[in-house]
Design a protein around this motif. Structure first.
Motif, PDB file in Angstrom:
ATOM      1  N   ALA B  69     -53.359  25.849  94.466  1.00 38.52           N
ATOM      2  CA  ALA B  69     -52.571  25.549  93.272  1.00 38.52           C
ATOM      3  C   ALA B  69     -53.157  24.295  92.641  1.00 38.52           C
ATOM      4  CB  ALA B  69     -51.121  25.323  93.655  1.00 38.52           C
ATOM      5  N   ILE B  70     -53.063  24.185  91.341  1.00 37.37           N
ATOM      6  CA  ILE B  70     -53.533  22.983  90.665  1.00 37.37           C
ATOM      7  C   ILE B  70     -52.455  22.482  89.711  1.00 37.37           C
ATOM      8  CG2 ILE B  70     -55.980  23.559  90.751  1.00 37.37           C
ATOM      9  CD1 ILE B  70     -55.730  24.517  87.860  1.00 37.37           C
ATOM     10  N   VAL B  71     -52.482  21.187  89.449  1.00 35.10           N
ATOM     11  CA  VAL B  71     -51.611  20.635  88.414  1.00 35.10           C
ATOM     12  C   VAL B  71     -52.028  21.281  87.099  1.00 35.10           C
ATOM     13  CG1 VAL B  71     -50.855  18.547  87.241  1.00 35.10           C
ATOM     14  CG2 VAL B  71     -51.424  18.472  89.666  1.00 35.10           C
ATOM     15  N   ALA B  72     -51.057  21.752  86.350  1.00 38.98           N
ATOM     16  CA  ALA B  72     -51.346  22.531  85.151  1.00 38.98           C
ATOM     17  C   ALA B  72     -52.248  21.764  84.189  1.00 38.98           C
ATOM     18  CB  ALA B  72     -50.048  22.912  84.449  1.00 38.98           C
ATOM     19  N   THR B  73     -53.287  22.411  83.770  1.00 36.04           N
ATOM     20  CA  THR B  73     -54.129  21.859  82.719  1.00 36.04           C
ATOM     21  C   THR B  73     -53.858  22.670  81.472  1.00 36.04           C
ATOM     22  OG1 THR B  73     -55.927  23.361  83.222  1.00 36.04           O
ATOM     23  CG2 THR B  73     -55.946  21.225  84.322  1.00 36.04           C
ATOM     24  N   VAL B  74     -53.889  22.043  80.351  1.00 37.10           N
ATOM     25  CA  VAL B  74     -53.663  22.786  79.118  1.00 37.10           C
ATOM     26  C   VAL B  74     -54.794  22.481  78.148  1.00 37.10           C
ATOM     27  CG1 VAL B  74     -51.177  22.944  79.321  1.00 37.10           C
ATOM     28  CG2 VAL B  74     -52.190  20.948  78.288  1.00 37.10           C
ATOM     29  N   THR B  75     -55.193  23.491  77.440  1.00 34.21           N
ATOM     30  CA  THR B  75     -56.172  23.293  76.369  1.00 34.21           C
ATOM     31  C   THR B  75     -55.458  22.599  75.214  1.00 34.21           C
ATOM     32  OG1 THR B  75     -55.621  25.368  75.306  1.00 34.21           O
ATOM     33  CG2 THR B  75     -57.295  25.452  77.032  1.00 34.21           C
ATOM     34  N   PRO B  76     -56.190  21.995  74.309  1.00 31.72           N
ATOM     35  CA  PRO B  76     -55.545  21.383  73.149  1.00 31.72           C
ATOM     36  C   PRO B  76     -54.656  22.373  72.401  1.00 31.72           C
ATOM     37  CG  PRO B  76     -57.801  20.658  73.280  1.00 31.72           C
ATOM     38  CD  PRO B  76     -57.627  21.686  74.364  1.00 31.72           C
ATOM     39  N   ALA B  77     -55.097  23.636  72.319  1.00 32.81           N
ATOM     40  CA  ALA B  77     -54.287  24.639  71.617  1.00 32.81           C
ATOM     41  C   ALA B  77     -52.976  24.880  72.349  1.00 32.81           C
ATOM     42  CB  ALA B  77     -55.073  25.941  71.496  1.00 32.81           C
ATOM     43  N   GLU B  78     -53.030  24.992  73.676  1.00 33.24           N
ATOM     44  CA  GLU B  78     -51.812  25.207  74.454  1.00 33.24           C
ATOM     45  C   GLU B  78     -50.887  24.007  74.331  1.00 33.24           C
ATOM     46  OE1 GLU B  78     -53.524  28.069  78.038  1.00 33.24           O
ATOM     47  OE2 GLU B  78     -53.601  25.907  78.232  1.00 33.24           O
ATOM     48  N   LEU B  79     -51.489  22.817  74.320  1.00 33.59           N
ATOM     49  CA  LEU B  79     -50.680  21.617  74.214  1.00 33.59           C
ATOM     50  C   LEU B  79     -49.927  21.601  72.889  1.00 33.59           C
ATOM     51  CD1 LEU B  79     -50.184  19.132  75.991  1.00 33.59           C
ATOM     52  CD2 LEU B  79     -51.720  17.878  74.493  1.00 33.59           C
ATOM     53  N   GLU B  80     -50.600  22.042  71.848  1.00 25.51           N
ATOM     54  CA  GLU B  80     -49.946  22.089  70.540  1.00 25.51           C
ATOM     55  C   GLU B  80     -48.774  23.071  70.568  1.00 25.51           C
ATOM     56  OE1 GLU B  80     -52.711  22.649  67.320  1.00 25.51           O
ATOM     57  OE2 GLU B  80     -51.072  23.150  65.945  1.00 25.51           O
TER      58      GLU B  80
END
Lengths: 222, 222
Positions: B69-80
């Motif tokens: 498992a990893i701490v969630a990473t988000v792309t800039p688009a997902e973050l938006e």
DNA sequence: TAAGGAGAAATTGCATGCAGAAATGTTGTG
DNA sequence: CACAACATTTCTGCATGCAATTTCTCCTTA
């Protein structure tokens, strides 16, 4: 089960359990015995326990420490809160649709609404139920925000045990269709506030329908 | 840990892991090795796995079959998308507050806003961060809908790794306070649509602040 | 030096076992 | 007959073990 490679047993179990609850296979309040589930799905208790945690996070079941998990039961007050939350979420989606839907999405929604007119005329509650699901799904997608769309769809799933028979109430089919029409017109005309208001009203009516059914059921028992 | 009786190890673990992530103890993308977590918290892998499922359901971490498992990473688009969803939720809460808050709740919110003026004047970003959390929590509570309140609070938690340094940007403190003032006035005057609009704008600014910080950080690296 | 691949080590997914808590059944007492 | 106290059974919470997969390491080759 076709996706054995990309999913674990736990993932498939979580889906299966959630589906069984939504399909009415387990009544609200029913105990979800770990060993029973393990035997039913042919696995050990370990993946069952992990799946229960996952389903519990959606609110469909309640985990009680050192007691069996149960299918979530809600008091009338909680149900009102849940329906209120769903109404707000769906209304937000409708508002976003009025602003963000592409012309093609608007045409598709309009076409679906037109097709549903025939189902109302034929009194085909089953077809209407399916089409209704599609109608709302198109509105979730029309937000162009996957997070809001998923939250709202999940809320709908969570309430599905209490919405099952909503179109059985007399006159509900055509009332629902008329409500849809109001929402649709607001979205097509890009009137955001009106889309919000009409959808809020529409979903609130679903709650009323449920309460009517409950009252009728209680009356029959008395 | 004071509630050993009512909670299981898994429950406490889930909280501890989520807290550690939100406090920045694990960076986005960091691997959450089961054995490492088990040793760190002095338990076996079984409750760790169950806790990871539970935290994953909130979106804070991502579960990848047969991988850590990893701490969630988000792309800039997902973050938006995430910030957009949070803005809509918070705006909905503000709208509901304008309609539903009791006179006492309104007075409490107004008093808090007044106290925050002093923190802005003193440039005390830490105190303001705490008070800001309280301000938003009071707005969640003011909806009088526990489901919406919890969903919104959870969304805020989910974004906390990306909001940590928001008040470091210059001038942000007083800008945030002015925005709060606009929201507050709309709520106090029971102007629902305006409460919605001002809160939507306020939360959107938080996203802008984050993006500014990211750009500055990138610039420093270059 | 970079790329590729075989083997070793580490890590996940799941089954099983056991201690302790909850549920259930049984017996005795008012 | 109701009900309380105790004994028994059942079930959950967690640790441990093992097979399968992934990841790491190191060696070979272009």
């Amino acid at each position: 089960m076709n996706n054995q490679d990309t999913q674990t047993r736990t993932d498939r179990l979580a889906e299966a359990i959630a589906d069984a609850i939504m399909a009415g296979g387990f009544q609200p309040g029913a105990k979800l015995d770990e060993q029973m589930l393990a035997e039913r799905y042919g696995v050990s208790r370990t993946p069952v326990r992990e799946a229960l945690r996952q389903v519990a996070a959606t609110g469909l079941i309640a985990l009680r420490p050192r007691r069996s998990a149960i299918v979530a039961t809600v008091t009338p007050a909680e149900l009102e809160t849940l329906f209120g939350a769903m109404a707000e979420l769906e209304a937000t989606c409708a508002r976003m649709c009025a602003i963000s839907m592409t012309p093609m999405e608007r045409r598709r929604l309009e076409a679906l609404h037109g097709a549903m007119q025939a189902m109302v005329a034929a009194g085909d509650a089953e077809a209407y139920t399916d089409a209704n699901q599609t109608f709302h799904s198109q509105i979730y997608a029309g937000t162009h925000n996957a997070v809001i769309a998923e939250m709202t769809a999940n809320m709908r799933r969570r309430l599905s045990p209490f919405r099952r028979a909503q179109f059985r109430a007399p006159g509900r089919l055509s009332l629902s269709h008329a409500e849809h029409g109001a929402v649709l017109q607001a979205i097509l005309a890009a009137r955001a506030a009106e889309a919000h208001a009409t959808m809020l009203h529409h979903v609130s009516l679903v709650e009323d329908a449920y309460e009517q059914l409950v009252e009728q059921a209680s009356a029959r028992l008395a």
